[in-house]
Structures are given as C-alpha cells and as structure tokens.
Design a protein around this motif. Structure first.
Motif, short mmCIF file in Angstrom:
data_model
loop_
_atom_site.label_atom_id
_atom_site.label_comp_id
_atom_site.label_asym_id
_atom_site.label_seq_id
_atom_site.Cartn_x
_atom_site.Cartn_y
_atom_site.Cartn_z
N SER A 5 0.85 6.68 32.87
CA SER A 5 1.79 7.78 32.99
C SER A 5 1.13 8.91 33.79
N LEU A 6 1.93 9.90 34.16
CA LEU A 6 1.44 11.05 34.91
C LEU A 6 1.95 12.31 34.23
N THR A 7 1.03 13.26 33.94
CA THR A 7 1.42 14.52 33.32
C THR A 7 1.31 15.63 34.36
N VAL A 8 2.42 16.33 34.56
CA VAL A 8 2.50 17.38 35.57
C VAL A 8 2.69 18.73 34.88
N GLY A 9 1.78 19.64 35.13
CA GLY A 9 1.91 20.99 34.60
C GLY A 9 2.66 21.87 35.59
N TYR A 10 3.31 22.90 35.08
CA TYR A 10 4.02 23.83 35.96
C TYR A 10 4.07 25.21 35.32
N GLU A 25 13.16 7.64 40.14
CA GLU A 25 13.86 6.67 40.99
C GLU A 25 12.87 5.69 41.62
N ARG A 26 11.72 6.18 42.03
CA ARG A 26 10.75 5.32 42.74
C ARG A 26 9.83 4.57 41.79
N HIS A 27 9.54 5.15 40.63
CA HIS A 27 8.60 4.54 39.70
C HIS A 27 9.16 4.55 38.27
N PRO A 28 10.25 3.83 38.05
CA PRO A 28 10.87 3.84 36.71
C PRO A 28 9.98 3.28 35.61
N ASP A 29 8.94 2.53 35.99
CA ASP A 29 8.05 1.93 35.00
C ASP A 29 6.85 2.81 34.67
N VAL A 30 6.73 3.97 35.35
CA VAL A 30 5.60 4.89 35.10
C VAL A 30 6.17 6.24 34.67
N PRO A 31 6.11 6.57 33.39
CA PRO A 31 6.68 7.83 32.90
C PRO A 31 5.99 9.04 33.51
N LEU A 32 6.78 10.06 33.86
CA LEU A 32 6.24 11.34 34.30
C LEU A 32 6.55 12.37 33.23
N LYS A 33 5.51 13.01 32.71
CA LYS A 33 5.66 14.00 31.64
C LYS A 33 5.46 15.40 32.22
N LEU A 34 6.39 16.31 31.92
CA LEU A 34 6.29 17.68 32.38
C LEU A 34 5.75 18.55 31.25
N ARG A 35 4.82 19.42 31.58
CA ARG A 35 4.20 20.29 30.59
C ARG A 35 4.13 21.72 31.12
N ALA A 36 4.77 22.65 30.44
CA ALA A 36 4.73 24.05 30.85
C ALA A 36 3.36 24.65 30.54
N VAL A 37 2.82 25.40 31.49
CA VAL A 37 1.54 26.10 31.30
C VAL A 37 1.71 27.53 31.78
N GLN A 176 -11.63 12.67 44.97
CA GLN A 176 -10.60 11.69 45.32
C GLN A 176 -9.52 11.65 44.25
N PRO A 177 -8.28 12.01 44.57
CA PRO A 177 -7.21 11.97 43.57
C PRO A 177 -6.84 10.55 43.20
N SER A 178 -6.28 10.39 42.02
CA SER A 178 -5.84 9.07 41.58
C SER A 178 -4.64 8.64 42.41
N ALA A 179 -4.30 7.36 42.33
CA ALA A 179 -3.16 6.84 43.09
C ALA A 179 -1.86 7.52 42.67
N LEU A 180 -1.72 7.81 41.37
CA LEU A 180 -0.50 8.46 40.89
C LEU A 180 -0.41 9.90 41.39
N VAL A 181 -1.53 10.60 41.38
CA VAL A 181 -1.53 11.97 41.89
C VAL A 181 -1.21 11.98 43.38
N GLU A 182 -1.75 11.03 44.13
CA GLU A 182 -1.44 10.92 45.55
C GLU A 182 0.05 10.66 45.76
N GLU A 183 0.61 9.81 44.93
CA GLU A 183 2.03 9.48 45.07
C GLU A 183 2.89 10.70 44.76
#
Length: 237
Positions: A5-10, A25-37, A176-183
C-alpha cells in the motif's frame, strides 16, 4: 512494486482526492491511504516513515527530504464581509499598513516584511485565527486554499498584489524513491498511463547484420515454398 500500500500525507488546504482517484483507477490492487498532517509536522512524518510521501508547504524544515515543487498559491487577506478592504477585488500591500494582522504559530506565508501592524497575541492555529478575524480583532494572510477551507459566511478574502506566493511541493525521503512513490509522483505531475515508467521498454532496433540474416532466412523460406512439389494430376478414366 513490493509495497502492499501507499500512505500519502497532506497538509490543510491541499486536496489530493483527484490524484487518489487516478491511483485507484490505475492500481486497484494497491490501496492508497490518505493521512492529514499539520504544516509543521509534515516533513517529520515523511522522515519518520509515518507517511511514504507528502504534499506539503516547504516553508518548514525539509532536511533529509527530496522536494519536487508542484505549484504556487496566491496569498490572500481574510477579512469580515463588512470590512473596508472587502470593497476592492484586489488589495495591495500598502492597504495593510495600518491593519492589525494576526500571525498564527502555524503561519505558512512567511512574509517577513509584510506592511502591517503587529499583534502581540499569536493564535496557535490558522483555524483559531479565523475565529479572531470574525470577531473583528485583525486581518489574516493565508494561501487561498486555506481561506476556502475555513470559509465562513461572515468572512471573505481578497488577493494581495505583490505578496509572495505560497508553494506546495511533493516530498519523500532523500535517495532513490520506491516504485510506488515514483508512480504517485508521476500521477501528480500529470504523467499519462502510456508513459508510466512501469511500462515495457520498446524493442531495440536491429543491427545491419541482423537485418541481413533475417532477409536471407526469409528468402530461404520462400525458396522452399516454391520448390514444393505440385499435387499429382488426376488421370482420365
């Protein structure tokens, strides 16, 4: 992509929903989690691994992080709807010279030379400062997105000509960022699915010798077909 999964702060005011939809839409099998900071805690959240990547305002300490600038926000002044400054579509720095300006502890405008009358009291947060503006205790300068986030019927805002803009950037741990971060970075920067780095590389061009050998093989195959014996003719009875 080895992460599950990928956790994105904002930070407040930044709206990552459209990028989250594209990710789904592009990665339905990889959850993206949003986290307020908070604006102040955003960089530390990335460094400490609480989030994998963050959308933040780089006015805070960003040491140890890779920063990709995304866009600049207009700085506005938040005032009561019946305030004199609300009569103009746009105000200037000079219009603020005699105005008491609130400076919250989480201020992100970073306008050290703002022409204004300082107020000793500093609210802890921008949201608390908004309440004081509504009470008529001063004017608040913020990025336009924060003025929209904390909108109230009794308040309005006006852009300030000549004020510094407020940048928003993408941040992830240096290196070097991870593949998910690059995506995710590609999605935020508008990369199309067909141009994703994860796509297969184009077939390399053949050398002159390889082309010659291919032609020879094709001619040889054609010759075999030409030498194939005809089917025997039927005899008449």
């Amino acid at each position: 992509m080895t992460q599950s999964s990928l956790t994105v702060g904002y930070v407040p005011g930044v709206t990552p929903a459209k990028w989250a939809r594209t990710w789904a839409e592009r990665h339905p099998d990889v959850p993206l989690k949003l986290r307020a900071v908070t604006a102040a805690d955003g960089p530390a959240a990335v460094r400490d691994g609480i989030v994998d990547v963050a959308l933040l305002r780089p006015s805070a300490d960003t040491s140890g992080l890779s920063i990709i600038p995304l866009y600049e926000e207009t700085t506005v002044a938040v005032v009561p709807t019946d305030h004199l400054l609300s009569a103009a579509d746009e105000i200037t720095a000079a219009d603020l010279t005699d105005e008491p300006v609130l400076l919250p502890l989480d201020d992100v405008v970073a306008w050290a030379e703002a022409p204004s009358t300082a107020i000793d009291h500093r609210p802890e947060t921008t949201e608390a400062a908004i309440e004081l503006v509504a009470a008529g205790l001063g004017v608040l300068m913020v990025p336009q997105s924060l003025a929209r986030l904390y909108h109230r019927r009794d308040l309005t805002y006006r852009p300030i000509a000549g004020a510094p803009t407020c940048p928003v950037a993408l941040a992830f741990p240096a290196g070097q960022p991870s593949a998910l971060v690059e995506e995710f970075t590609g999605i935020v920067r508008g990369r199309k699915p067909s141009s994703s780095r994860g796509q297969a590389q184009p077939t390399p061009k053949r050398t002159a010798r390889e082309k010659t050998l291919a032609k020879q093989a094709a001619r040889a195959a054609a010759g075999k077909v030409a030498r194939k014996p005809d089917a025997p003719k039927r005899r008449r009875p």
